[in-house]
Design a protein around this motif. Structure first.
Motif, PDB file in Angstrom:
ATOM      1  N   SER A 152      -3.229  -3.893   5.468  1.00 29.61           N
ATOM      2  CA  SER A 152      -3.005  -3.270   4.167  1.00 29.61           C
ATOM      3  C   SER A 152      -3.709  -1.925   4.097  1.00 29.61           C
ATOM      4  O   SER A 152      -3.159  -0.946   3.603  1.00 29.61           O
ATOM      5  CB  SER A 152      -3.467  -4.193   3.048  1.00 29.61           C
ATOM      6  OG  SER A 152      -4.859  -4.161   2.940  1.00 29.61           O
ATOM      7  N   LEU A 153      -4.927  -1.870   4.632  1.00 27.47           N
ATOM      8  CA  LEU A 153      -5.649  -0.597   4.627  1.00 27.47           C
ATOM      9  C   LEU A 153      -4.967   0.424   5.534  1.00 27.47           C
ATOM     10  O   LEU A 153      -4.834   1.596   5.176  1.00 27.47           O
ATOM     11  CB  LEU A 153      -7.084  -0.801   5.103  1.00 27.47           C
ATOM     12  CG  LEU A 153      -8.063  -1.292   4.046  1.00 27.47           C
ATOM     13  CD1 LEU A 153      -9.470  -1.233   4.585  1.00 27.47           C
ATOM     14  CD2 LEU A 153      -7.958  -0.462   2.788  1.00 27.47           C
ATOM     15  N   LEU A 154      -4.522  -0.047   6.697  1.00 28.17           N
ATOM     16  CA  LEU A 154      -3.839   0.863   7.614  1.00 28.17           C
ATOM     17  C   LEU A 154      -2.586   1.432   6.953  1.00 28.17           C
ATOM     18  O   LEU A 154      -2.309   2.625   7.063  1.00 28.17           O
ATOM     19  CB  LEU A 154      -3.455   0.132   8.892  1.00 28.17           C
ATOM     20  CG  LEU A 154      -4.513   0.131   9.989  1.00 28.17           C
ATOM     21  CD1 LEU A 154      -4.024  -0.629  11.194  1.00 28.17           C
ATOM     22  CD2 LEU A 154      -4.863   1.574  10.354  1.00 28.17           C
ATOM     23  N   GLY A 155      -1.861   0.567   6.259  1.00 26.95           N
ATOM     24  CA  GLY A 155      -0.667   1.015   5.553  1.00 26.95           C
ATOM     25  C   GLY A 155      -1.019   2.117   4.570  1.00 26.95           C
ATOM     26  O   GLY A 155      -0.338   3.146   4.471  1.00 26.95           O
ATOM     27  N   PHE A 156      -2.130   1.921   3.867  1.00 27.57           N
ATOM     28  CA  PHE A 156      -2.593   2.911   2.912  1.00 27.57           C
ATOM     29  C   PHE A 156      -2.913   4.229   3.596  1.00 27.57           C
ATOM     30  O   PHE A 156      -2.454   5.297   3.206  1.00 27.57           O
ATOM     31  CB  PHE A 156      -3.866   2.399   2.239  1.00 27.57           C
ATOM     32  CG  PHE A 156      -3.730   2.289   0.766  1.00 27.57           C
ATOM     33  CD1 PHE A 156      -3.415   3.387  -0.001  1.00 27.57           C
ATOM     34  CD2 PHE A 156      -3.915   1.074   0.148  1.00 27.57           C
ATOM     35  CE1 PHE A 156      -3.286   3.287  -1.359  1.00 27.57           C
ATOM     36  CE2 PHE A 156      -3.789   0.959  -1.205  1.00 27.57           C
ATOM     37  CZ  PHE A 156      -3.479   2.063  -1.963  1.00 27.57           C
ATOM     38  N   GLY A 208       0.818  -1.208   0.000  1.00 28.47           N
ATOM     39  CA  GLY A 208       0.000   0.000   0.000  1.00 28.47           C
ATOM     40  C   GLY A 208       0.851   1.257   0.000  1.00 28.47           C
ATOM     41  O   GLY A 208       0.772   2.075  -0.921  1.00 28.47           O
ATOM     42  N   PRO A 209       1.699   1.400   1.028  1.00 30.95           N
ATOM     43  CA  PRO A 209       2.593   2.557   1.054  1.00 30.95           C
ATOM     44  C   PRO A 209       3.444   2.670  -0.213  1.00 30.95           C
ATOM     45  O   PRO A 209       3.635   3.770  -0.736  1.00 30.95           O
ATOM     46  CB  PRO A 209       3.488   2.283   2.268  1.00 30.95           C
ATOM     47  CG  PRO A 209       2.671   1.420   3.148  1.00 30.95           C
ATOM     48  CD  PRO A 209       1.764   0.633   2.270  1.00 30.95           C
ATOM     49  N   LEU A 210       3.909   1.540  -0.716  1.00 29.61           N
ATOM     50  CA  LEU A 210       4.715   1.592  -1.934  1.00 29.61           C
ATOM     51  C   LEU A 210       3.919   2.190  -3.080  1.00 29.61           C
ATOM     52  O   LEU A 210       4.420   3.017  -3.842  1.00 29.61           O
ATOM     53  CB  LEU A 210       5.180   0.190  -2.325  1.00 29.61           C
ATOM     54  CG  LEU A 210       6.410  -0.329  -1.609  1.00 29.61           C
ATOM     55  CD1 LEU A 210       6.786  -1.705  -2.131  1.00 29.61           C
ATOM     56  CD2 LEU A 210       7.563   0.644  -1.813  1.00 29.61           C
ATOM     57  N   MET A 211       2.631   1.796  -3.166  1.00 33.31           N
ATOM     58  CA  MET A 211       1.824   2.284  -4.274  1.00 33.31           C
ATOM     59  C   MET A 211       1.568   3.780  -4.148  1.00 33.31           C
ATOM     60  O   MET A 211       1.657   4.516  -5.123  1.00 33.31           O
ATOM     61  CB  MET A 211       0.513   1.532  -4.317  1.00 33.31           C
ATOM     62  CG  MET A 211       0.199   1.011  -5.684  1.00 33.31           C
ATOM     63  SD  MET A 211      -1.305   0.059  -5.645  1.00 33.31           S
ATOM     64  CE  MET A 211      -2.500   1.367  -5.619  1.00 33.31           C
ATOM     65  N   VAL A 212       1.245   4.207  -2.929  1.00 29.01           N
ATOM     66  CA  VAL A 212       1.017   5.640  -2.719  1.00 29.01           C
ATOM     67  C   VAL A 212       2.282   6.417  -3.078  1.00 29.01           C
ATOM     68  O   VAL A 212       2.232   7.444  -3.749  1.00 29.01           O
ATOM     69  CB  VAL A 212       0.610   5.913  -1.260  1.00 29.01           C
ATOM     70  CG1 VAL A 212       0.574   7.411  -0.997  1.00 29.01           C
ATOM     71  CG2 VAL A 212      -0.742   5.308  -0.974  1.00 29.01           C
TER      72      VAL A 212
END
Ligand SMILES: Nc1ncnc2c1ncn2[C@@H]1O[C@H](COP(=O)(O)OP(=O)(O)O)[C@@H](O)[C@H]1O
Ligand SMILES: [Mg+2]
Lengths: 411, 259
Positions: free
Chosen positions: A267-271, A55-59
């Protein structure tokens, strides 16, 4: 010596399965499977880790790409050939904060090779033609098919058009004609994408990704507790104890669901965390993924994340070995992954039944959550009823299968 | 006590004549054919027969894993087909499949089965400790079972089968793949169970194994019981001097009965 047991009259009472069910044993199975799974550092642990950091990687990637484009649009340099014939144009461009690169050599081949994103060529008779009222020509040379050049060329071409229109209007007014006459029909573009909607466009990927986390989190675990159990030859000893197949089924399901919910939540938290770290307003996206959105996502994803393990377990038990089950699972998962892609590229409106198609329905509602649209009661009903139905059917199939004689000893 | 009467089981196997054959044909394999015998408490009963004789299938029916096609079997009066829960509670089974959970320790493997048999957590832990002591597993108790040797695995599997202190114990080839020392300690264990008044039924394809331990021997071949009695009855019936010769005569071949 042979002792003969008296053959009783055929009064075989099949054991009432429901009465044998023990909540305590269900929890014992769940607890054991859960600990066992968490100890599987190699597949489960790393799967959770991968899901959490992607998630963080995508953001980060999104942010980097968008800022890169914006930087280039801001610091735009316009290559103009024969700039001396169009001084007005040069002044207009400079007033927009862009720099002029006068008479670049080899401009055509450099545009082709991508070294220049575009080039403007002013005809040598531009000044005379303009003065005489003949069409004066400026050529915009570009390579539209190149993604990174398109936004820059588009920006310059809109500056050019605005300038040309302005000039045309001034001339008409000088001749006493209303500019409206020249444009009897006014075509205006009203972009329905509000800033919020534009932001969520980018983050549609987020819905896709969240659903995917709900799938990926469960795969390795589901394989381990079904096909893995057969491969390690532990099912046979298990079935000689008082545990019933229903208890086993529900225990395995609950443990895998636990793993899957961890995957979805992290995963959502990471986002959410990475979206808060990145200055979104800098991208012109007044986009929020706040508590309301998070709650909405979890409300949609929780039933989904409970259904997926049931289906995967039913598939996993079908294979004789972990490998066999894995290939059938992988096919299932990639098919499921394609469903929302279909609705992403669909040009027409979604048909009414789309909300009731698993995965597609979830995808649509997640997008609505992101766009802050109201979600109808029947849509919420679908989010609950469909996973519940599918889950029950899959669990029933699995419990039948675990009790099947053919499951034993890898035959 | 185990009472078995005319137990039958056949399997349908699918066969493909050649790689390119479109349809698989099915064939009936009779694995167990009217098997009858009785095993008493305080005795060790041996099920002897070559590979494929139907020993495992018989034991699987007794442990409720397979439903008999015909015939009956009772464990302490409980029918294996219709009274599954009762049968399962009273049985300790070391079956053909002896797999362990690799990532769980020996102790956890044993205690898990104790919990499934209805022991409370502290009870199961105490019982696991006791068995770990008795079987000399103390040094391994906390290790994941992944790296265990064949003999160590067998010990854990046995402990797991005995965790609820069952009255009747079924052991399918319990010495298979064990070295001499491990085999000896397995024999000790079986004698201990007999001394404790348990009913022990164990299968083997190795004659010496059965001769060394059993009070009663059931010889099966191709799904049928070819002899059932005490070692001395076998000698008397066959008119041979040694058990070895008697076995060979009864089965009609030497194949597969000697280690
Ligand atoms: N699940 C099964 N499916 C088909 N055939 C089987 C199955 N289990 C056993 N058999 C067959 O039944 C016969 C007896 O097998 P088994 O009971 O395993 O013998 P043993 O344990 O004495 O070596 C063999 O011919 C075997 O191939
Ligand atoms: Mg066997």
């Amino acid at each position: 010596m042979t002792t003969v047991v008296e053959p009783t009259v055929a009064t075989i009472h099949p054991t009432p399965k429901a009465a044998d069910f023990s909540w305590a044993r269900w929890l014992v199975v769940t607890q054991k499977e859960f600990t066992d799974l968490l100890r599987d550092r190699k597949s489960i642990f790393w799967a959770l880790f991968a899901v959490a950091i992607s998630g963080p990687l995508m953001v980060g990637l999104m942010y980097w790409l968008t800022t890169a484009v914006m930087d280039r649009v801001d610091k735009l340099t316009v290559p103009i050939v024969n700039a001396q014939f169009a001084p007005d144009l040069v002044r207009t461009i400079e007033r927009q904060g862009m720099k002029i690169d006068a008479d670049p050599p080899d401009y055509e081949s450099r545009v082709k090779s991508g070294e220049l994103d575009f080039a403007l060529v002013v005809d040598t008779d531009f000044t005379e033609s303009l003065a005489a009222g003949r069409p004066a020509r400026i050529t915009l040379i570009t390579e539209r098919s190149r993604d990174r050049s398109a936004p820059l060329a588009g920006r310059v071409s809109s500056v050019l058009n605005a300038w040309a229109n302005q000039m045309g209007r001034e001339r008409l007014i000088l001749r006493g004609v209303s500019p409206v006459l020249a444009h009897p029909v006014q075509v205006e573009e009203l972009d329905l994408a509000t800033p919020e909607q534009r932001g969520s466009r980018l983050l549609q990927f987020m819905s896709f990704y969240a659903l995917f986390a709900g799938l990926m989190g469960a795969i390795a675990a589901a394989l381990d507790v079904t096909a893995g159990e057969r491969e390690r030859q532990t099912l046979e000893p298990l079935l000689t104890t008082p545990v019933t197949t229903l208890e086993l089924t529900l225990g395995k399901w609950l443990a895998v669901t636990g793993i899957n919910l961890i995957a979805v939540t992290t995963s959502l938290l990471g986002f959410v965390l990475s979206l808060h770290l990145v200055p979104l307003d800098r991208l012109g996206l007044p986009f929020t993924f706040g508590l309301a959105e998070y709650a909405g996502f979890m409300a949609v994803l929780t039933p989904f994340a409970c259904m997926v393990p049931a289906v995967l377990l039913a598939f996993g038990a079908a294979g004789k070995t972990a490998k066999e089950a894995q290939s059938s699972l992988q096919m299932g998962v990639s098919l499921i992954g394609l469903l929302p892609l279909m609705s992403m590229v669909r040009q027409t409106r979604a048909p009414w039944w789309d909300a009731w198609v698993p995965v597609n329905g979830q995808y649509a509602v997640l997008n609505k959550v992101l766009r802050a649209e109201t979600i109808a009661t029947h849509e919420w009903a679908a989010m609950l009823a469909i996973p519940a139905l599918i889950g029950v059917v899959a669990l029933y199939a699995l419990s039948r299968r675990l009790g099947d004689e053919r499951m034993l000893a890898g035959r | 006590m185990i009472e078995v009467c005319d137990l039958c089981k056949a399997f349908t196997v699918r066969e493909r004549r050649s790689t390119f054959a479109l349809r698989a044909s099915t064939r009936n394999v009779v694995a167990v054919d009217r098997v009858s015998f009785t095993a008493h408490d305080g005795e060790v009963t041996g099920l002897l027969g070559p590979n494929g004789a139907g020993k495992t299938t018989t034991l699987r029916m007794l442990s409720t894993l397979l439903t008999p096609d015909a015939g009956q079997a009772r464990i302490d009066g409980a029918d294996v087909a219709s009274e599954q829960p009762r049968v399962r509670r009273s049985l300790g089974v070391l079956g053909d499949a002896k797999g362990l959970y690799w990532r769980l320790s020996a102790r956890e493997n044993i205690a898990y089965f104790g919990r499934l048999h209805g022991l409370a957590a502290p009870q199961a832990a105490r019982r696991a400790d006791q068995l770990i002591d008795e079987l000399g597993l103390a040094a391994l108790a906390e290790r994941p079972t992944q790296g265990f040797s064949q003999g160590e695995r067998m010990k854990v599997a046995i402990a797991r089968a005995l965790v609820h202190n069952p009255q009747t114990v079924l052991l399918d080839e319990p010495t298979n793949g064990l070295d001499i020392m491990a085999t000896r300690s397995m024999r000790e264990l079986i004698r201990g169970l007999r001394a404790a008044g348990k009913c022990v039924l164990f299968s083997s394809h190795i004659m010496q194994e059965v001769a060394a331990l059993c009070d009663r021997i059931v010889i099966i071949d191709r799904g049928r019981v070819v002899f059932n009695g005490t070692p001395s009855e076998i000698l008397a019936a066959s008119g041979k001097r040694s058990l070895e010769d008697a076995f060979v005569q009864l089965i009609g071949s030497e194949e597969g009965l000697f280690a």
